[in-house]
Design an enzyme around this catalytic site. Sequence first.
Site, PDB file in Angstrom:
ATOM      1  N   HIS A   1       0.814  -1.221   0.000  1.00  0.00           N
ATOM      2  CA  HIS A   1       0.000   0.000   0.000  1.00  0.00           C
ATOM      3  C   HIS A   1       0.846   1.269   0.000  1.00  0.00           C
ATOM      4  O   HIS A   1       0.355   2.348  -0.323  1.00  0.00           O
ATOM      5  CB  HIS A   1      -1.036  -0.007   1.140  1.00  0.00           C
ATOM      6  CG  HIS A   1      -0.486   0.332   2.490  1.00  0.00           C
ATOM      7  ND1 HIS A   1       0.135  -0.577   3.299  1.00  0.00           N
ATOM      8  CD2 HIS A   1      -0.463   1.498   3.175  1.00  0.00           C
ATOM      9  CE1 HIS A   1       0.506   0.005   4.422  1.00  0.00           C
ATOM     10  NE2 HIS A   1       0.159   1.271   4.373  1.00  0.00           N
TER      11      HIS A   1
ATOM     12  N   ASP B   1       7.575  -7.312   8.027  1.00  0.00           N
ATOM     13  CA  ASP B   1       6.376  -6.474   8.013  1.00  0.00           C
ATOM     14  C   ASP B   1       6.610  -5.171   7.241  1.00  0.00           C
ATOM     15  O   ASP B   1       5.702  -4.663   6.575  1.00  0.00           O
ATOM     16  CB  ASP B   1       5.965  -6.162   9.465  1.00  0.00           C
ATOM     17  CG  ASP B   1       4.561  -5.573   9.584  1.00  0.00           C
ATOM     18  OD1 ASP B   1       3.681  -6.009   8.823  1.00  0.00           O
ATOM     19  OD2 ASP B   1       4.353  -4.699  10.445  1.00  0.00           O
TER      20      ASP B   1
ATOM     21  N   HIS C   1       7.612  -2.244   2.295  1.00  0.00           N
ATOM     22  CA  HIS C   1       7.415  -0.790   2.226  1.00  0.00           C
ATOM     23  C   HIS C   1       8.740  -0.014   2.086  1.00  0.00           C
ATOM     24  O   HIS C   1       8.861   0.870   1.241  1.00  0.00           O
ATOM     25  CB  HIS C   1       6.677  -0.276   3.467  1.00  0.00           C
ATOM     26  CG  HIS C   1       5.368  -0.961   3.724  1.00  0.00           C
ATOM     27  ND1 HIS C   1       4.554  -1.417   2.715  1.00  0.00           N
ATOM     28  CD2 HIS C   1       4.719  -1.263   4.877  1.00  0.00           C
ATOM     29  CE1 HIS C   1       3.458  -1.964   3.246  1.00  0.00           C
ATOM     30  NE2 HIS C   1       3.543  -1.886   4.554  1.00  0.00           N
TER      31      HIS C   1
HETATM   32  C1  BG6 Z   1       1.347  -2.431   7.388  1.00  0.00           C
HETATM   33  C2  BG6 Z   1       2.000  -3.149   8.541  1.00  0.00           C
HETATM   34  O1  BG6 Z   1       1.700  -3.035   6.178  1.00  0.00           O
HETATM   35  O2  BG6 Z   1       1.758  -1.078   7.385  1.00  0.00           O
HETATM   36  C3  BG6 Z   1       1.675  -2.462   9.847  1.00  0.00           C
HETATM   37  O3  BG6 Z   1       1.565  -4.498   8.578  1.00  0.00           O
HETATM   38  C4  BG6 Z   1       1.999  -0.988   9.789  1.00  0.00           C
HETATM   39  O4  BG6 Z   1       2.375  -3.066  10.936  1.00  0.00           O
HETATM   40  C5  BG6 Z   1       1.400  -0.353   8.536  1.00  0.00           C
HETATM   41  O5  BG6 Z   1       1.500  -0.368  10.952  1.00  0.00           O
HETATM   42  C6  BG6 Z   1       1.874   1.078   8.372  1.00  0.00           C
HETATM   43  O6  BG6 Z   1       1.156   1.696   7.331  1.00  0.00           O
HETATM   44  P1  BG6 Z   1       0.916   3.259   7.329  1.00  0.00           P
HETATM   45  O7  BG6 Z   1       0.266   3.520   6.010  1.00  0.00           O
HETATM   46  O8  BG6 Z   1       0.058   3.561   8.490  1.00  0.00           O
HETATM   47  O9  BG6 Z   1       2.272   3.890   7.454  1.00  0.00           O
END
Ligand code: BG6
Length: 481
Positions: free
Chosen positions: A176, A233, A238
């Site tokens: 995402h 994770d 990310h």
């Molecule tokens: C998710 C993780 O993919 O991303 C979570 O599994 C994390 O642990 C989250 O909190 C963070 O996403 P964002 O968009 O809030 O930075």
Amino acid sequence: MNTQTNFDLVLFGATGDLAMRKLLPCLYQAHVAGLLHPAGRILGVSRSELDTAGFLAKVETNSKIHIKQNFSEEAWASFIKRIHYLTVDVTNPDDFKTLADTVKARKETDNVVVYLSTAPKFFAPACAELANVGLNGGNVRIVLEKPLGTDLKSSQEINTDVARYFKEEQVYRIDHYLGKEALQNLLALRFANLVFEPLWNNKYVKSVQLTIAEQLGVEERGEFYDITGALRDMVQNHLMQMLCMTAMEAPKSLDADDVRDEKLKVIKSLKPLTSADVDADVVRAQYTENKGMNGYLQEHNVPAGSRTETYVAVKAEINNERWAGVPFYLRTGKRMAGKVAEIVLNFRDLPNHIFENSQPAPNRLVIELQPTESVRLYTQVKTPGAGNKVELTALSVDMGKAIQGRRAEAYERLLLDVINGKLALFNRRDELEAAWEWVMPIMENWENSPTPPHGYAADSWGPEAARELLARNGDKWHEEQ
Ligand code: BG6
């Protein structure tokens, strides 16, 4: 823009957290913005024995509360007309027949999106059953939610299984972070401007820092988190995507494969880590009790003595002409002192300086993804008054204020892209596996290491060891600069 693509969105895991907190609220926003085909349908699917009314009751209590803007009862009432529900047990072929009948009964459907918001162990069986009932034709797209596997081998197995039934161009692997406007803006900043790109290399950049810091702890997710950890994770996906977008060469076009080819080249150019490199250049840590906040080991469902990391810092190097010699520091942590996701380019010192300061601080470019979307270029300007001193000041743009217009949440953009068949913001198989390959030595080293994770106090910026990692190169983390 009104999409002309009619769709059936089959949402596995429809009663789960992601669907309730993110996916349905994002679909609501797309609905309100007029971005969904009027006849587009959302078919919630899970094992729970519910009918549509029962499911809608859950949506009403668990999902509606997550709609933070543009809410009106009228819009909500028209949105939920799109929603239907079907009980499907992934291990029951008959349930898939009913699913196929429900989807196929709708002649006007242009395409079918099957979103597997489930544990990865269900991906292969669900794909097999979908194929079994003919729901894998050219108009079907399959969305795989992360984590896609737990290591290189398991991710290869999942990808191989899915590939038995779906062609690569039908597979949408979600990260995402790629849906975040600010990360996409990085490509615009780099490739739609003349001024940054000439400086974007080892001649001018001394080091790069990529940070995703969270203030929350693991909350109620102890069970999932303990078998996952921050490396799987956040780093493998990310942070790796942030690294790719920062370091990649200009793609030939913004077409999916042109972008993904360039990202893949970055991952493949990462210097492979030996076990000795992991000892020296990777820091793992766990938060400890502080200011009334639990330490990780006190969290619900975390086994005693767990070594799962809630913080990782890595010094990565990219062995290509543009970046050789520039450390890329990646870090992420839960229960940190601030919530921020950012990319920081630290430029080199001036070769010569004529102002009164002994050595003016070097320029720095900060691209903040969240909490605000902003770009700040720290620049030396003259301190007013007599004398000839300079001081560092940010030329700063807050995107939300500078550019009007609705900013969609990451999942909204990604859902619309799947519906419209746009693959550029999704991971291709080779990219994802290359990312796993790069993190594997870290996991292997940790498994065999007698050394436990470092500790860092909850509500701090991480362990001392991470500070030392940068100090070796004369660098400092951004909050200390
Ligand atoms: C998710 C993780 O993919 O991303 C979570 O599994 C994390 O642990 C989250 O909190 C963070 O996403 P964002 O968009 O809030 O930075």
